[in-house]
Enzyme design. Structure first.
Site, PDB file in Angstrom:
ATOM      1  N   LYS A  20      42.602  49.591  27.948  1.00  0.00           N
ATOM      2  CA  LYS A  20      41.483  49.520  27.003  1.00  0.00           C
ATOM      3  C   LYS A  20      40.160  49.885  27.674  1.00  0.00           C
ATOM      4  CE  LYS A  20      40.401  45.455  24.894  1.00  0.00           C
ATOM      5  NZ  LYS A  20      38.978  45.071  24.952  1.00  0.00           N
ATOM      6  N   GLY A  92      33.067  43.975  22.539  1.00  0.00           N
ATOM      7  CA  GLY A  92      31.959  43.731  23.463  1.00  0.00           C
ATOM      8  C   GLY A  92      31.764  44.904  24.402  1.00  0.00           C
ATOM      9  N   GLN A 167      30.616  45.118  32.260  1.00  0.00           N
ATOM     10  CA  GLN A 167      29.954  45.657  31.064  1.00  0.00           C
ATOM     11  C   GLN A 167      28.459  45.829  31.315  1.00  0.00           C
ATOM     12  OE1 GLN A 167      31.152  43.163  27.779  1.00  0.00           O
ATOM     13  NE2 GLN A 167      33.249  43.916  27.858  1.00  0.00           N
ATOM     14  N   ASP A 318      40.455  38.286  31.956  1.00  0.00           N
ATOM     15  CA  ASP A 318      41.114  38.464  30.652  1.00  0.00           C
ATOM     16  C   ASP A 318      42.533  37.891  30.631  1.00  0.00           C
ATOM     17  OD1 ASP A 318      38.856  39.705  29.731  1.00  0.00           O
ATOM     18  OD2 ASP A 318      39.601  41.743  30.028  1.00  0.00           O
ATOM     19  N   LYS A 345      33.651  35.002  25.625  1.00  0.00           N
ATOM     20  CA  LYS A 345      34.497  36.163  25.317  1.00  0.00           C
ATOM     21  C   LYS A 345      34.644  36.269  23.791  1.00  0.00           C
ATOM     22  CE  LYS A 345      35.017  37.634  29.419  1.00  0.00           C
ATOM     23  NZ  LYS A 345      34.410  38.893  29.780  1.00  0.00           N
ATOM     24  N   ARG A 349      37.158  30.900  24.869  1.00  0.00           N
ATOM     25  CA  ARG A 349      38.578  30.839  25.264  1.00  0.00           C
ATOM     26  C   ARG A 349      38.907  29.562  26.024  1.00  0.00           C
ATOM     27  NH1 ARG A 349      39.448  37.262  26.727  1.00  0.00           N
ATOM     28  NH2 ARG A 349      39.788  37.882  24.562  1.00  0.00           N
TER      29      ARG A 349
HETATM   30  C1  S3P Z   1      35.452  44.826  30.385  1.00  0.00           C
HETATM   31  C2  S3P Z   1      34.848  43.910  31.214  1.00  0.00           C
HETATM   32  C3  S3P Z   1      35.076  42.451  31.135  1.00  0.00           C
HETATM   33  C4  S3P Z   1      36.325  42.117  30.330  1.00  0.00           C
HETATM   34  C5  S3P Z   1      36.414  42.921  29.066  1.00  0.00           C
HETATM   35  C6  S3P Z   1      36.437  44.412  29.370  1.00  0.00           C
HETATM   36  C7  S3P Z   1      35.121  46.246  30.534  1.00  0.00           C
HETATM   37  O1  S3P Z   1      33.960  41.838  30.543  1.00  0.00           O
HETATM   38  O2  S3P Z   1      36.365  40.742  30.038  1.00  0.00           O
HETATM   39  O3  S3P Z   1      37.584  42.585  28.343  1.00  0.00           O
HETATM   40  O4  S3P Z   1      35.868  47.116  30.030  1.00  0.00           O
HETATM   41  O5  S3P Z   1      34.104  46.547  31.170  1.00  0.00           O
HETATM   42  P1  S3P Z   1      32.642  41.481  31.412  1.00  0.00           P
HETATM   43  O6  S3P Z   1      32.164  42.723  31.999  1.00  0.00           O
HETATM   44  O7  S3P Z   1      31.648  40.891  30.458  1.00  0.00           O
HETATM   45  O8  S3P Z   1      33.106  40.492  32.417  1.00  0.00           O
END
Ligand code: S3P
Length: 433
Positions: A20, A92, A167, A318, A345, A349
């Site tokens: 993903k 997110g 992120q 995750d 999240k 969770r």
């Molecule tokens: C992700 C980063 C993670 C993860 C999310 C996907 C990404 O979040 O929990 O499911 O693709 O950059 P955070 O960056 O907020 O930790």
């Protein structure tokens, strides 16, 4: 082990769906490369499909042809003014990454999401982006909708990120694609680094160094992104449900093919191994700066308890829901430390894991942000009505818990699994014997 239940185990050769995180990123970065990028094994979950729709609204041309996605991108800085609000649904990753991208383009837009996304913190991203000159407003100064008036001449800056979050980092990196000058980022080393790896593969001028705890990223905006042929590796976060299921059921022999084996994503494999999970790497290769592997779960024994330190949590953030199911069935007290990020999240969770474990008959305690699970390898009573607040990973974790419960738990409306793993129920049925 499961004495009064038919002995079941996982068996077969399993290709997990496309990753993903990487699927979002290849759509976004492919859309910023002039020419034709070709993507195979893209995850066609709702989150990624929303990212595709948004990038098309911003001017990219993305089409599916048989099993390939073809992307014709635009050069950084030339995104179209969207005609409508950009809707990210549950994602997110989508909203935070694309907030960064649009913030350094001369456009005005509103980024929206569903009920869950509308309650997730965005200031952690926008407080950095606002420093570059873009004007950003949030609901109650914290939540989506995100109103952005981007700037075409964003100021190159030094950023230090205090929350371990890929992120936040990726949002800043994407804003820097249209920032003239040198952008420097300091962040925790434990966050996933797919944006950096993909930019390197697309010929961008990015330098990454690290010491024991931190990563230092430098981006110089003096080269265009080259279009790319990209095969998305299998998602370890999706495969974690079947891999953990296989570790929970001695007799399982599950070959997992083509799984993304990036160190920042496979913390859960280390955790399962220290619990007695028998997982071996069969083959490893590098593809577009990512490690991809075939692994084999050959489980012979019951699991034992584990202590996961807070410094290791970002490497498996995750996977905590499914690891909590592994811990429930492992002899002894398992402790997961430092789970604050788990509370923001797709749902809280930490709270849902704790409440649902109690419901299925597992002793669970939360102390501060630490989770204590009193496990043993006896059947759990089950027969609970699982509260999931439409969080895909909670639904999938407690669906796997049904394997260790005497009576099936009721999970109403499981449609949210479509955000990340549309073929979950088909896969789990296929490999369970
Ligand atoms: C992700 C980063 C993670 C993860 C999310 C996907 C990404 O979040 O929990 O499911 O693709 O950059 P955070 O960056 O907020 O930790």
């Amino acid at each position: 082990m499961i004495s009064n239940k038919k002995k079941i185990f996982f068996k077969g050769s399993y290709f997990p769906p496309g990753d993903k995180s990487i699927s979002h990123r290849i759509i976004i970065l492919g859309s910023q490369a002039v020419g034709k990028s070709i993507v195979t094994n893209l995850l066609e979950g709702e989150d990624v499909l929303n990212t595709i729709k948004v990038m098309c609204e911003l001017g990219a041309n993305i089409k599916k042809k048989s099993n390939k996605f073809i992307i014709y991108g635009l050069p950084p800085g030339s995104l179209f003014q969207p005609k409508k609000k950009l809707d990210f649904g549950n994602s997110g990753t989508g909203i935070r990454l694309i907030a960064g991208l649009v913030s350094s383009n001369n456009i005005k837009t509103v980024l929206i999401g569903d009920k869950s996304l509308n309650s997730r913190p965005m200031k952690r991203v926008t407080e950095h982006l606002s420093r570059t000159g873009s004007i950003i407003k949030l609901k109650n100064n914290f939540y989506p909708p995100i109103n952005i008036k981007g700037v075409g001449n964003a100021i190159p800056l030094n950023f230090e990120i205090k929350i371990p979050s890929a992120q936040i980092k990726s949002s800043i990196i994407l804003s820097s694609l249209n920032t003239n000058g040198l952008v420097k980022i300091k962040e925790f080393r434990s966050t996933r680094d797919h944006t950096e790896n993909m930019l390197k593969s697309m010929g961008y001028n990015i330098k990454v160094k690290h010491d024991e705890n931190y990563r230092y990223i430098e981006l110089k905006n003096d080269r265009l992104l080259k279009p790319i042929k990209y095969q998305v590796p299998g998602d370890p976060s999706s495969a974690a449900f079947l891999i953990t299921g296989a570790c929970l059921l001695p007799g399982s022999k599950l070959l997992v093919k083509n799984i993304l084996f990036n160190k920042t994503r496979i913390g859960f494999i280390e955790t399962l191994k220290s619990m007695g999970g028998n997982i071996k790497v069969i083959k490893k290769k590098k593809l577009n700066n990512e490690t991809v592997a075939d692994i084999f779960v050959d489980q012979k024994r019951n699991l034992k308890s584990v202590l996961v330190k807070s410094s290791k949590i970002p490497l498996q953030i995750d996977e905590v829901p499914i690891l909590s199911i592994a811990a429930s069935f492992a002899n002894g007290i398992s402790i997961f430390k430092g789970l604050k990020e788990l509370t923001v999240k797709e749902s809280n969770r930490l709270d849902l894991i704790h409440k649902n474990l109690l419901k299925i008959g597992v002793k669970s305690e939360v102390k501060g942000f630490d989770l204590y699970i009193h496990g043993n390898n006896k059947l759990k009573k089950g027969n609970a009505n699982i509260i999931h607040n439409h969080d895909h990973r909670i639904v999938m974790a407690f669906y796997v818990a049904n394997l260790i419960c005497e009576k099936r738990n009721i999970i109403k409306d499981k449609s949210c699994v479509n955000t990340s793993y549309p073929s979950f129920f088909k896969d789990i049925t296929k490999f369970l014997n």
